[in-house]
Design an enzyme around this catalytic site. Structure first.
Site, PDB file in Angstrom:
ATOM      1  N   THR A  17       0.602   3.753  -3.148  1.00  8.38           N
ATOM      2  CA  THR A  17      -0.048   4.789  -3.974  1.00  8.38           C
ATOM      3  C   THR A  17      -1.231   5.457  -3.257  1.00  8.38           C
ATOM      4  OG1 THR A  17       0.573   3.587  -5.959  1.00  8.38           O
ATOM      5  CG2 THR A  17      -1.215   5.162  -6.193  1.00  8.38           C
ATOM      6  N   GLN A  68       5.872 -13.010 -46.413  1.00 13.15           N
ATOM      7  CA  GLN A  68       7.053 -12.524 -45.694  1.00 13.15           C
ATOM      8  C   GLN A  68       6.699 -11.397 -44.704  1.00 13.15           C
ATOM      9  OE1 GLN A  68      10.337 -10.484 -47.770  1.00 13.15           O
ATOM     10  NE2 GLN A  68      11.594 -12.244 -47.195  1.00 13.15           N
ATOM     11  N   ARG A  77      -4.504 -20.074 -41.015  1.00 10.54           N
ATOM     12  CA  ARG A  77      -5.372 -19.163 -41.750  1.00 10.54           C
ATOM     13  C   ARG A  77      -4.924 -19.059 -43.218  1.00 10.54           C
ATOM     14  NH1 ARG A  77     -10.301 -17.099 -42.350  1.00 10.54           N
ATOM     15  NH2 ARG A  77     -10.304 -14.931 -43.048  1.00 10.54           N
ATOM     16  N   GLN A 103       7.533   5.728 -18.042  1.00 17.29           N
ATOM     17  CA  GLN A 103       8.252   7.007 -18.044  1.00 17.29           C
ATOM     18  C   GLN A 103       9.136   7.092 -16.789  1.00 17.29           C
ATOM     19  OE1 GLN A 103       4.969   6.845 -18.809  1.00 17.29           O
ATOM     20  NE2 GLN A 103       4.888   7.711 -20.859  1.00 17.29           N
ATOM     21  N   ILE A 113      -4.921  -0.589  -4.975  1.00 22.78           N
ATOM     22  CA  ILE A 113      -4.103  -1.589  -4.290  1.00 22.78           C
ATOM     23  C   ILE A 113      -4.459  -3.003  -4.767  1.00 22.78           C
ATOM     24  CG2 ILE A 113      -3.437  -2.520  -2.022  1.00 22.78           C
ATOM     25  CD1 ILE A 113      -2.520   0.443  -2.709  1.00 22.78           C
ATOM     26  N   CYS A 120       0.833  -1.208   0.000  1.00 25.40           N
ATOM     27  CA  CYS A 120       0.000   0.000   0.000  1.00 25.40           C
ATOM     28  C   CYS A 120       0.868   1.257   0.000  1.00 25.40           C
ATOM     29  CB  CYS A 120      -0.910   0.014   1.220  1.00 25.40           C
ATOM     30  SG  CYS A 120      -1.990  -1.404   1.345  1.00 25.40           S
ATOM     31  N   GLU A 145       3.723  -0.453 -10.798  1.00 24.49           N
ATOM     32  CA  GLU A 145       5.101  -0.573 -10.253  1.00 24.49           C
ATOM     33  C   GLU A 145       5.992   0.538 -10.792  1.00 24.49           C
ATOM     34  OE1 GLU A 145       6.838  -3.692  -8.774  1.00 24.49           O
ATOM     35  OE2 GLU A 145       4.931  -4.614  -8.245  1.00 24.49           O
ATOM     36  N   GLY A 177      -9.554  -9.717 -37.982  1.00 24.11           N
ATOM     37  CA  GLY A 177     -10.827  -9.493 -37.285  1.00 24.11           C
ATOM     38  C   GLY A 177     -11.031 -10.451 -36.123  1.00 24.11           C
ATOM     39  N   ALA A 215      -0.492  10.861  -4.796  1.00 18.79           N
ATOM     40  CA  ALA A 215       0.868  10.313  -4.783  1.00 18.79           C
ATOM     41  C   ALA A 215       0.913   9.049  -5.633  1.00 18.79           C
ATOM     42  CB  ALA A 215       1.305  10.005  -3.352  1.00 18.79           C
TER      43      ALA A 215
END
Ligand SMILES: Cc1cc2nc3c(=O)[nH]c(=O)nc-3n(C[C@H](O)[C@H](O)[C@H](O)COP(=O)(O)OP(=O)(O)OC[C@H]3O[C@@H](n4cnc5c(N)ncnc54)[C@H](O)[C@@H]3O)c2cc1C
Length: 380
Positions: free
Chosen positions: A126, A279, A268, A367, A157, A124, A363, A340, A130
């Site tokens: 976050t 290719q 397919r 960034q 959490i 716990c 986690e 599809g 924050a």
């Protein structure tokens, strides 16, 4: 010399978890995702094979295994249901601050009980204000006599509503910023703990994710981890340790998507031949395979460093970030290869794509992993 061979014990544990995931998790993954259901029976069965508390030392009732084994398990579990993997591995995430910084006395008091059953822990950290900026947390821990009183609301959490034990980060002095944060272990039965509503998520819907509210929660002073006011450091050490395994979960999702796309491309037929004969498709599969292998090696390396007592802040951030990005790219390509059909739920790959997205967010976002990596590079 470098040796990538797993030991016999690692191979047999990997096989055990692979079979568990195939037999106990995969058959019901679609319906669990649709129902957004946490399944306590899977937790019980996983406890039954002896690996739920794999990272806890044997003397406290765990299996005493390391981060590399954690990567093996995470990959196998996430390949079949990444939400279930997050739940089961989230137990170790929740226990890690305790394992890093709990006193011997406290470990003896709480760990054997936790490890004696299908119990889960939660981490716990976050809060609403924050997320990436952990230093802005507003939860407080006021010392009074022989106890601390914890107040605050933790958001997003994992295992929030189903955990038996929480590791909780709260400030003893908000004016000190990150230097005021302490870490605590809090048993779920402690009066004053409330749960918010279960979050309705895009992916990894089979984990119980929710707010956990601490309202005048009283814990004995000995439930504070470390020396006190070192909670920020404990949280960062925990994430250094866990990120390789989180990356390995992303590898599992990507691996499964690659396998599905490869098999489909051979079956397919369009323009009179399997699409695998094109290719353009072959090159997509080749790129996907390269990325999966590279991501796995980054995770194993970060875990190996940890298991050999070496700092892995940069390598675990690289592993988590690269593997998360790979999972997003590979699952998106898998959907593309299935055309599809890839967009339809019964073919699973759209679920892998939704599940993969979380690996770029939790986690520490990707960034933030890049911030961590750059900081390590520039400070070296
Ligand atoms: C399903 C789920 C499960 C989770 N489980 C847990 C858990 O068990 N325990 C726990 O404590 N937390 C958990 N989290 C929280 C998670 O770790 C945070 O969501 C994450 O760290 C990002 O915080 P945030 O959502 O507030 O985003 P913000 O921090 O608000 O970020 C928003 C955006 O801004 C970017 N950003 C922010 N700061 C910077 C910067 N300095 N440089 C560049 N970009 C930046 C971010 O990368 C992101 O793209 C979970 C989240 C989810 C979605």
């Amino acid at each position: 010399m470098i040796d990538f061979t797993l030991t016999e014990e690692q191979k047999s544990c990997q096989k055990l978890v692979r079979e568990f995931a195939q037999n106990e998790i995969a058959p019901t993954a679609l319906e669990r995702d649709a129902e957004q259901r946490h399944d306590p029976q899977i937790v019980s069965k996983y406890f039954g094979i002896g690996l739920l508390h794999y990272a806890v030392p044997e003397k406290y009732g765990g299996a005493g295994l390391g981060s590399l084994e954690g990567c093996l398990f995470s990959e196998e579990l996430a390949a079949k249901d990444a939400g279930v993997a997050a739940c089961l591995l989230g137990n170790i995430l929740g226990l890690t601050p305790f394992l890093i910084a709990g006193s011997e006395q406290l470990k003896e008091e709480l760990l054997p009980g936790h490890c004696s059953g299908p119990n889960l822990a939660a981490f716990c950290l976050t809060e609403a204000e924050a997320g990436s900026d952990v230093t802005s947390l507003r939860s407080t821990a006021k010392a009074g006599g022989e106890e601390f009183v914890i107040n605050g609301t933790k958001r997003f959490i994992t295992n929030g509503g189903v955990a038996n034990l929480y590791s909780v980060f709260a400030s003893e002095d908000l004016s000190l910023g990150h230097r005021g944060i302490s870490a605590f272990v809090v048993p779920a039965g402690t009066p004053g703990i409330h749960h918010g509503k279960k979050e309705d998520k895009m992916g990894q819907r089979t984990t119980d994710t929710r707010e956990v509210i601490f309202e005048n929660v009283r814990v004995p002073a000995r439930y504070r981890l470390g020396q006190g006011r070192d909670g920020f450091k404990i949280s960062m050490m925990t994430l250094d340790e866990s990120r390789a395994g989180v990356g390995a979960g992303a590898v599992g999702i990507a691996r499964e998507a690659l396998e599905a796309a490869t098999a489909y491309s051979k079956e397919r037929v369009q323009f009179g031949k399997p699409i695998a004969a094109q290719q353009a498709i072959q090159f997509m599969l080749a790129d996907m395979a390269m990325k999966v292998n590279a991501a796995r090696l980054l995770c194993w390396h970060a875990a190996w460093l940890h298991d050999h007592g070496r700092r892995n802040t940069m390598e675990s951030a690289m592993a988590k970030c690269f593997a998360g990005d790979v999972a997003m790219q590979v699952t998106t390509d898998a959907v593309q290869i299935l055309g599809g059909y890839g967009y339809m739920k019964e073919y699973h790959v759209e679920r892998y794509m939704r599940d993969a997205k979380l690996h770029q967010i939790f986690e520490g976002t990707n960034q933030i992993q890049r911030v961590v990596i750059a900081r390590q590079l520039l400070e070296a």
